[in-house]
Structures are given as structure tokens and as C-alpha cells.
Design a protein around this motif. Structure first.
Motif, PDB file in Angstrom:
ATOM      1  N   VAL A   1      -6.589  13.913  -7.902  1.00 46.65           N
ATOM      2  CA  VAL A   1      -7.874  14.612  -7.973  1.00 46.65           C
ATOM      3  C   VAL A   1      -8.301  14.985  -6.558  1.00 46.65           C
ATOM      4  N   ARG A   2      -8.899  16.175  -6.425  1.00 51.48           N
ATOM      5  CA  ARG A   2      -9.179  16.708  -5.098  1.00 51.48           C
ATOM      6  C   ARG A   2     -10.572  17.322  -5.053  1.00 51.48           C
ATOM      7  N   SER A   3     -11.342  16.913  -4.036  1.00 51.08           N
ATOM      8  CA  SER A   3     -12.644  17.529  -3.794  1.00 51.08           C
ATOM      9  C   SER A   3     -12.474  18.738  -2.892  1.00 51.08           C
TER      10      SER A   3
ATOM     11  N   SER B   1       0.843  -1.191   0.000  1.00 51.01           N
ATOM     12  CA  SER B   1       0.000   0.000   0.000  1.00 51.01           C
ATOM     13  C   SER B   1       0.885   1.250   0.000  1.00 51.01           C
ATOM     14  N   HIS B   2       0.319   2.376  -0.466  1.00 54.10           N
ATOM     15  CA  HIS B   2       1.145   3.528  -0.842  1.00 54.10           C
ATOM     16  C   HIS B   2       0.318   4.807  -0.806  1.00 54.10           C
ATOM     17  N   VAL B   3       0.915   5.917  -0.400  1.00 58.71           N
ATOM     18  CA  VAL B   3       0.265   7.241  -0.289  1.00 58.71           C
ATOM     19  C   VAL B   3      -1.027   7.111   0.514  1.00 58.71           C
TER      20      VAL B   3
ATOM     21  N   ALA C   1      -6.069   2.178 -11.590  1.00 61.29           N
ATOM     22  CA  ALA C   1      -6.799   3.154 -10.769  1.00 61.29           C
ATOM     23  C   ALA C   1      -5.794   3.803  -9.827  1.00 61.29           C
ATOM     24  N   TYR C   2      -5.766   5.152  -9.778  1.00 59.83           N
ATOM     25  CA  TYR C   2      -4.665   5.815  -9.075  1.00 59.83           C
ATOM     26  C   TYR C   2      -5.005   7.281  -8.798  1.00 59.83           C
ATOM     27  N   GLU C   3      -4.133   7.947  -7.995  1.00 56.66           N
ATOM     28  CA  GLU C   3      -4.219   9.387  -7.678  1.00 56.66           C
ATOM     29  C   GLU C   3      -5.604   9.749  -7.137  1.00 56.66           C
ATOM     30  N   GLU C   4      -6.018   8.976  -6.095  1.00 58.92           N
ATOM     31  CA  GLU C   4      -7.371   9.144  -5.552  1.00 58.92           C
ATOM     32  C   GLU C   4      -7.469  10.347  -4.623  1.00 58.92           C
TER      33      GLU C   4
ATOM     34  N   PHE D   1     -10.998   8.960  -8.322  1.00 55.48           N
ATOM     35  CA  PHE D   1      -9.651   8.571  -8.742  1.00 55.48           C
ATOM     36  C   PHE D   1      -9.560   8.639 -10.258  1.00 55.48           C
ATOM     37  N   ILE D   2      -8.336   8.567 -10.757  1.00 55.41           N
ATOM     38  CA  ILE D   2      -8.106   8.506 -12.194  1.00 55.41           C
ATOM     39  C   ILE D   2      -8.073   7.035 -12.609  1.00 55.41           C
TER      40      ILE D   2
END
Length: 408
Positions: free
Chosen positions: A291-293, A127-129, A205-208, A218-219
């Protein structure tokens, strides 16, 4: 502009949640570069006094990095590489874990079980970030799978997962690299090695980013009709109860010898952007961004190119619809970005300076003028009180931490 670190070594900020909740300390690791995972400590610096604290020091040849902070407490989560690494088992996408440190006590976040039958709630890889949800309850992460890597590396697809505090998950170690974890962990994205061109299927699936506390955006990499990669925006609604996280859907939560772990029942992956027909389709991967809410959970921001090919900020509702182009700049946004805690502005690097864009009008204001070197594209992060923004910049040959006031 104020430089807050001065030691002759590198200081690496993560892309979000790098401040303590009181806005007094910046938290970082000491990797020599973003691509090299060889740091041994997690540290913090007081942005007003310059005082340094070591939060955690790795032992037994392990390395640590990519730290983020709990939104309400001095609680830290970060990547931990394997102890006593060797030729067969060393730091890699599928050989790492999350750990949580609070009050000097450090525990594994995710359990590791790579011996069949695989245990639900445990992971089988790295797991990461790790990022806390806005209420601090759950932790999102990206993931790669050791079992799939051994079976067929082409099936070890990047995915997004969530750790929830309904553990612990106890693993009876049958392999020297297995361990227990404090949280119940599942994947929430669904990927396939060979997406149907022109469909909503993805192979990565990444950069959530959290959208409130019960959704993750996510992207996801789709394929165009011609078979070209097009990164699009996706969202998943998450279970609302502890039992919901533990209920399997149409495939085993823990995966099998030939399949990845699968999302819980009721987790539906929904595509939000449909850009295949645009002149410049897809979200951009350069600059790398997450991506950011906004804090209200009502709009999701992302980077895409406009019709002229310039990287701009775009906003979209979590329900979907047409994205709204927020900025109309003449040159590319150059970095990852974040929302101001008020939700009224976003911060990023533009023209090698720190800039903020109004979240309604898209008008841009520069916060800095002359930089010795361009700010790093990796992280531009507001303090929780909204008074400061932090970034990294090469100074005298080392990546140092800098802040400036936002005026917001």
C-alpha cells in the motif's frame, strides 16, 4: 524503452526507493529469483552510461538483497542473512537483519537479543524490506520472531516495525547469533494467532507504506464471520518524540518468552477498510503489492477487485471513509505500483505493458508498446525527478532492468 543492464545474470529491483536521489543510478541485488535468497552483492547501474558499481559484497557465506535508498543521500539499507550459516541457523524469515551502508561503512540496523530478559529496542528475529520514511529519519520493515518460532511456530506472526535513530542498542551477546544495532527498533502492529471472526483483529500485518512521516499503513489479515481470510487496510499513528518510542504500552516492548514484542504506548491500530460484505472482499494478494500513500500524505492507494472481479486501483483517506475506485479497467492491474513524485499519477503493469493512471480521473496512458516478455510484477518505480520509470523484464533468459520516459 531502454535496457540498462545486459550482464548474463539476474537483476532484482525492490518495490520502492530503488533510485539514487539524483535519479542517475538504479540500485539492485542479484538474486536468481524473488523466492531464492542467494545473492552476494548489492550493486547499482548508471541508467545513462551503463556503469556498474558494487556497493556491498557479503562474506562468510552470508547473502544480501532487497535494497532501498535514502531519499536525500546515497545511503542504502538492505537485508543481510546470517554469516557462517549452518543447519541450526541459516537464512529464514526469523534469521535476517537490516544493515545500512553509507560512504563504504556498513552497520547493523537492528540489534538481536534472543536471551531472556529481552532488551527493549532490540529485536528477537528477522527484519525485511526496509524502507526509509520520506524525511529519511526512520526505517519501516516487516518482521518475524525467532523466540516465538521456537516457542510455537503458529505464534511467529508477521508484523510491521520501525527503526528509529535513538540508539545504539548494545547487546551483551550471550548467544553466538546475538548482535548490537545502530537503531532503536519496535513493532508497531498488533496481531493475534486466533482473530475473532468478524472483528478488527488480525493474525498478519504486512506490505506497509509510509503515510507522511508519522503514520504507517499496512495490510492486515482479518477473518470473516465464516472464518475466511479477508485482507483489509490498517493504519497506525507513530510516536512523535524519541521518548515516545521508548515508552512501553500495556505489554513489554521487547516481548516475553510466550508473547511477541508489543507497540509503544499511544500507538493505536485503526482499520480503514470494511469490505467483508463486498462481492470480492479484501485487498488482493495477487498481484503482490504494497500500500502506498501519495507524497502529500493525503491519499492511500491499494489494489482491490471491483464488482466484476477486475483488479483496480482504489484510493482512501488516511482518516478513513469509503474507498474511491480510481481506475475502471477491463482487465486486471498486473503488478505492484508506485506514485509519481508529483502525486499526480501512479505507475503499474497493465496488458503486459507499462502504464500510468491519472490520480484524479483514473484515465490510463501506456508508456510502452512491444515487450519481448511481460514486465515483472514485482516493481515499477519512478525516478525521484519523475522523468523515468524502471521495471524488470526477462531478456535472453535473465531478468534485466529497463527504463522509459514518463512524459510527466
Amino acid at each position: 524503452m531502454k535496457q540498462v543492464t545486459f550482464a548474463p545474470r539476474h537483476h532484482q529491483l525492490t518495490n520502492i526507493n530503488t533510485w539514487t536521489p539524483d535519479s542517475q543510478w538504479l540500485v539492485f541485488d542479484v538474486r536468481p529469483s524473488g523466492a531464492s535468497f542467494t545473492g552476494e552483492t548489492i550493486e547499482r547501474v548508471n541508467v545513462h552510461t551503463g556503469e556498474l558499481d558494487v556497493i556491498y559484497r557479503a562474506t562468510q557465506g552470508a547473502h544480501v538483497g532487497v535494497v532501498t535508498v535514502h531519499p536525500q543521500r546515497e545511503k542504502y539499507v538492505f537485508i543481510h542473512g546470517p554469516e557462517n550459516p549452518d543447519a541450526d541457523w541459516h537464512y529464514d524469515f526469523h534469521h535476517r537483519r537490516g544493515v545500512v551502508t553509507e560512504y563504504g561503512e556498513t552497520r547493523n540496523l537492528d540489534a538481536m537479543d534472543i536471551t531472556a530478559p529481552y532488551k527493549p529496542g532490540a529485536l528477537r528475529g528477522g527484519s525485511h524490506v526496509h524502507v526509509f520514511s520520506p524525511n529519511g529519519e526512520n526505517v519501516s520493515f516487516t518482521y518475524n520472531d525467532h523466540v516465538m518460532h521456537e516457542y510455537n511456530p503458529a505464534h511467529d506472526l508477521r508484523n510491521v516495525g520501525v527503526a528509529v535513530p535513538c540508539g545504539p542498542v548494545e547487546v551483551t551477546a550471550q548467544h553466538p547469533r546475538e548482535y548490537s544495532g545502530s537503531h532503536w527498533c519496535v513493532l508497531v502492529s498488533k496481531t493475534t494467532p486466533a482473530p475473532q471472526p468478524g472483528s478488527d483483529e488480525i493474525n498478519r500485518a504486512y506490505e506497509e507504506g509510509w503515510v507522511g512521516n508519522e503514520k504507517l499503513a499496512f495490510i492486515g489479515d482479518t477473518l470473516s464471520v465464516k472464518g475466511e481470510k479477508v485482507p483489509e487496510l490498517f493504519i497506525v499513528e507513530l510516536p512523535k518524540t524519541a521518548q515516545g518510542w521508548k515508552q512501553a504500552g500495556d505489554a513489554p516492548l521487547a516481548g516475553t518468552d510466550t508473547t511477541l514484542p508489543a507497540p509503544p504506548a499511544g500507538v493505536v491500530q485503526r482499520r480503514l477498510t470494511f469490505t467483508h460484505q463486498r462481492a470480492y472482499p479484501g485487498l488482493v494478494n495477487v498481484p503482490r503489492h504494497w500500500v502506498r500513500s501519495n507524497p502529500q500524505g493525503t491519499e492511500i492507494a491499494m489494489l482491490m477487485r471491483d464488482e466484476s472481479g477486475v483488479v483496480q486501483l482504489w484510493l482512501i483517506l488516511p482518516e478513513g471513509g469509503e474507498p474511491r475506485q480510481l481506475t475502471h479497467l477491463e482487465s486486471d492491474i498486473q503488478s505492484a505500483f508506485n506514485w509519481h513524485p508529483s502525486g499526480n499519477a501512479l505507475g503499474f503493469v497493465l496488458e503486459n505493458r507499462i502504464a500510468i493512471a491519472d490520480a484524479m480521473s483514473g484515465s490510463v496512458r501506456f508508456l510502452t508498446t512491444d515487450h519481448g516478455n511481460p514486465p515483472s510484477a514485482d516493481a515499477v518505480v519512478f525516478s525521484p525527478d519523475g522523468n523515468y520509470i524502471a521495471w524488470m523484464e526477462e531478456t535472453a533468459g535473465f531478468r534485466q532492468l529497463w527504463i522509459t520516459e514518463t512524459g510527466l
